[in-house]
Design an enzyme around this catalytic site. Sequence first.
Site, PDB file in Angstrom:
ATOM      1  N   TRP A 175     -15.049   3.891 -17.893  1.00 33.81           N
ATOM      2  CA  TRP A 175     -15.720   4.884 -16.454  1.00 33.81           C
ATOM      3  C   TRP A 175     -15.470   5.876 -17.216  1.00 33.81           C
ATOM      4  O   TRP A 175     -15.053   6.355 -16.633  1.00 33.81           O
ATOM      5  CB  TRP A 175     -15.895   3.891 -15.751  1.00 33.81           C
ATOM      6  CG  TRP A 175     -13.964   4.077 -15.360  1.00 33.81           C
ATOM      7  CD1 TRP A 175     -12.948   3.461 -15.779  1.00 33.81           C
ATOM      8  CD2 TRP A 175     -13.820   4.735 -14.299  1.00 33.81           C
ATOM      9  NE1 TRP A 175     -12.162   3.913 -14.329  1.00 33.81           N
ATOM     10  CE2 TRP A 175     -12.097   5.002 -14.197  1.00 33.81           C
ATOM     11  CE3 TRP A 175     -14.400   6.124 -13.558  1.00 33.81           C
ATOM     12  CZ2 TRP A 175     -11.651   6.163 -13.121  1.00 33.81           C
ATOM     13  CZ3 TRP A 175     -13.444   7.426 -13.100  1.00 33.81           C
ATOM     14  CH2 TRP A 175     -12.024   6.353 -12.481  1.00 33.81           C
ATOM     15  N   GLU A 184      -6.449  10.093 -16.000  1.00 34.26           N
ATOM     16  CA  GLU A 184      -6.029  10.231 -14.470  1.00 34.26           C
ATOM     17  C   GLU A 184      -6.742  11.194 -13.823  1.00 34.26           C
ATOM     18  O   GLU A 184      -7.413  11.421 -13.318  1.00 34.26           O
ATOM     19  CB  GLU A 184      -4.433  10.783 -14.329  1.00 34.26           C
ATOM     20  CG  GLU A 184      -4.260   9.819 -14.746  1.00 34.26           C
ATOM     21  CD  GLU A 184      -3.361   8.716 -13.555  1.00 34.26           C
ATOM     22  OE1 GLU A 184      -3.718   9.761 -12.270  1.00 34.26           O
ATOM     23  OE2 GLU A 184      -2.977   7.515 -13.671  1.00 34.26           O
ATOM     24  N   HIS A 209      -9.288   9.841 -11.857  1.00 33.07           N
ATOM     25  CA  HIS A 209      -8.791   9.756 -10.707  1.00 33.07           C
ATOM     26  C   HIS A 209      -9.518  10.475  -9.275  1.00 33.07           C
ATOM     27  O   HIS A 209     -10.280  10.219  -8.462  1.00 33.07           O
ATOM     28  CB  HIS A 209      -7.515   9.467 -10.417  1.00 33.07           C
ATOM     29  CG  HIS A 209      -7.002   8.078 -11.558  1.00 33.07           C
ATOM     30  ND1 HIS A 209      -6.689   7.429 -12.072  1.00 33.07           N
ATOM     31  CD2 HIS A 209      -8.462   7.018 -12.253  1.00 33.07           C
ATOM     32  CE1 HIS A 209      -6.484   6.907 -12.341  1.00 33.07           C
ATOM     33  NE2 HIS A 209      -7.685   6.533 -12.453  1.00 33.07           N
ATOM     34  N   THR A 261       1.130   3.533  -6.953  1.00 37.20           N
ATOM     35  CA  THR A 261      -0.579   3.492  -7.318  1.00 37.20           C
ATOM     36  C   THR A 261      -1.501   2.605  -7.145  1.00 37.20           C
ATOM     37  O   THR A 261      -2.452   2.039  -6.857  1.00 37.20           O
ATOM     38  CB  THR A 261      -1.180   5.200  -7.887  1.00 37.20           C
ATOM     39  OG1 THR A 261      -1.235   4.448  -9.472  1.00 37.20           O
ATOM     40  CG2 THR A 261      -0.218   5.746  -7.766  1.00 37.20           C
ATOM     41  N   ASP A 267      -7.179   1.404 -14.192  1.00 35.89           N
ATOM     42  CA  ASP A 267      -6.194   1.572 -14.849  1.00 35.89           C
ATOM     43  C   ASP A 267      -4.938   2.053 -14.443  1.00 35.89           C
ATOM     44  O   ASP A 267      -3.920   1.794 -15.065  1.00 35.89           O
ATOM     45  CB  ASP A 267      -7.170   3.602 -14.571  1.00 35.89           C
ATOM     46  CG  ASP A 267      -8.837   3.982 -14.864  1.00 35.89           C
ATOM     47  OD1 ASP A 267      -8.852   2.792 -16.115  1.00 35.89           O
ATOM     48  OD2 ASP A 267      -8.887   5.096 -15.192  1.00 35.89           O
ATOM     49  N   GLU A 268      -4.529   1.823 -13.051  1.00 35.31           N
ATOM     50  CA  GLU A 268      -3.182   2.073 -13.132  1.00 35.31           C
ATOM     51  C   GLU A 268      -2.397   1.201 -13.560  1.00 35.31           C
ATOM     52  O   GLU A 268      -1.325   1.326 -14.229  1.00 35.31           O
ATOM     53  CB  GLU A 268      -2.931   2.560 -11.277  1.00 35.31           C
ATOM     54  CG  GLU A 268      -3.663   3.568 -10.787  1.00 35.31           C
ATOM     55  CD  GLU A 268      -3.883   5.112 -10.789  1.00 35.31           C
ATOM     56  OE1 GLU A 268      -2.845   5.362 -12.143  1.00 35.31           O
ATOM     57  OE2 GLU A 268      -4.091   5.815 -10.514  1.00 35.31           O
ATOM     58  N   HIS A 293      -1.916   1.649 -16.723  1.00 33.64           N
ATOM     59  CA  HIS A 293      -0.577   2.962 -17.682  1.00 33.64           C
ATOM     60  C   HIS A 293       0.683   1.921 -17.012  1.00 33.64           C
ATOM     61  O   HIS A 293       1.168   2.514 -17.194  1.00 33.64           O
ATOM     62  CB  HIS A 293      -1.203   3.979 -16.741  1.00 33.64           C
ATOM     63  CG  HIS A 293      -2.077   4.636 -16.752  1.00 33.64           C
ATOM     64  ND1 HIS A 293      -2.714   5.847 -15.867  1.00 33.64           N
ATOM     65  CD2 HIS A 293      -3.224   4.655 -18.063  1.00 33.64           C
ATOM     66  CE1 HIS A 293      -4.180   5.462 -15.761  1.00 33.64           C
ATOM     67  NE2 HIS A 293      -4.301   5.407 -17.321  1.00 33.64           N
TER      68      HIS A 293
HETATM   69 FE   LIG Z   1      -1.800   5.996 -13.093  1.00 33.00          FE
HETATM   70 FE   LIG Z   2      -4.687   7.743 -10.906  1.00 34.92          FE
END
Ligand SMILES: [Fe+2]
Ligand SMILES: [Fe+2]
Length: 404
Positions: A97, A181, A184, A237, A266-267, A270
């Site tokens: 995205w 990142e 974000h 996060t 996403d976090e 990660h």
């Molecule tokens: Fe992250």
């Molecule tokens: Fe982030």
Amino acid sequence: MALQAMLMFTPMRISSSFVCNHNDSHSHYSGYKMSKLTSPPRAAPMLLPNAPSSSSTPKPPNKTHSMPPEKIEVFKSLEGWASECILPLVKPVEKSWQPHDLLPDSSLPVDDFNDQVRALRDRTVELPNNYLVVLVGDMITEDALPTYQTWINQLDGGVADKTGSSASPWAVWSRAWTAEENRHGDLLKTYLYLSGRVDMLMIEKTIHNLIAAGMDWKTENNPYMAFVYTSFQERATFISHGNTARLAMESGDPVLARICGTIAADEKRHENAYQRMVKKLLEVDPTVTMVAISNMMHNNITMPAHLMYDGRDPHLFDHFSSVAQRLGVYTAADYADILEFLIERWELEKIEGLTSEGRRAQDFVCSLAPRIRRLQERVDERARKMKPRDVEFSWIFNKKVSLI
Ligand SMILES: [Fe+2]
Ligand SMILES: [Fe+2]
């Protein structure tokens, strides 16, 4: 709780597995940000002349480069594993995205664009002030990304990007992570800007101050410690953005809920990557990794934006953290939950083959969560007896928000 443990070299046990463990457990989330209990000790002095002085007591200098040089071989030997088990967690650009997907479409004729902005403003009009404070704090944390990439590139062990475009899988991962990142902060900042609910100038000054101030990581340029930090922090996060998504939905903004939920996803990816790294390090180098986990927990996991400053409130980070705690976006209970999650994820109680120092570290880490919870109960009890206290936040045009 001063920890005297030093990182110790143990002969490397390169195991069978240059194979990924795809049974990584995934979690359910619980809640977001740190309370006073788990907040870092007051931040290191900021470099800016107008910044608040954080402590009158001089602190000992931070340790740097604590990883023994021979450990570089551990990370070198794991490059094949990282290519196979970490890089697949990067999402290709074409499948990713982008902020523009979730924002008013600037390619539309101006009237249509204005309609979308008006709809955004209508949706955000009911967002409570305390929610805005937390969302702004989260966005500012994301926007200090230059600090995080700089930090990663100061790590030892061959995991830093030595050339700026290194083909090492560690460097490929860290650049791709940075690129992911980067969206974000962009997305949240543009959304907040269009909402008209926040003072962008004060927010921009805070970001400017924060990037200029840097961050006191306490990870000693040591990738063992750094990957423990990121394992914890990415999960924090994930929890935080998950909760801001839920609260946006409850406040009547499903688009903002989708934005926060998209970032949370996403976090999650990660945290999975970094937790896999630590799991692998525990397998090949258990004592050093266990001691690194213990050291990080002794230090407290310092939230990355703890040096934030808007030029007015010298306790801005503490105030933001208190609002997040009160709102249930990130709490001390989450801190303990994350620790318990990691203990289970990494099966820390079952790790064998540790030296006596490693076993001490293991005992400390595995018994810490209940202690944090007991301490928090006492802090909560005291808080219940305190008078309500309001604090002004420049980010929302000096409106007051209750801290207790
Ligand atoms: Fe992250
Ligand atoms: Fe982030």
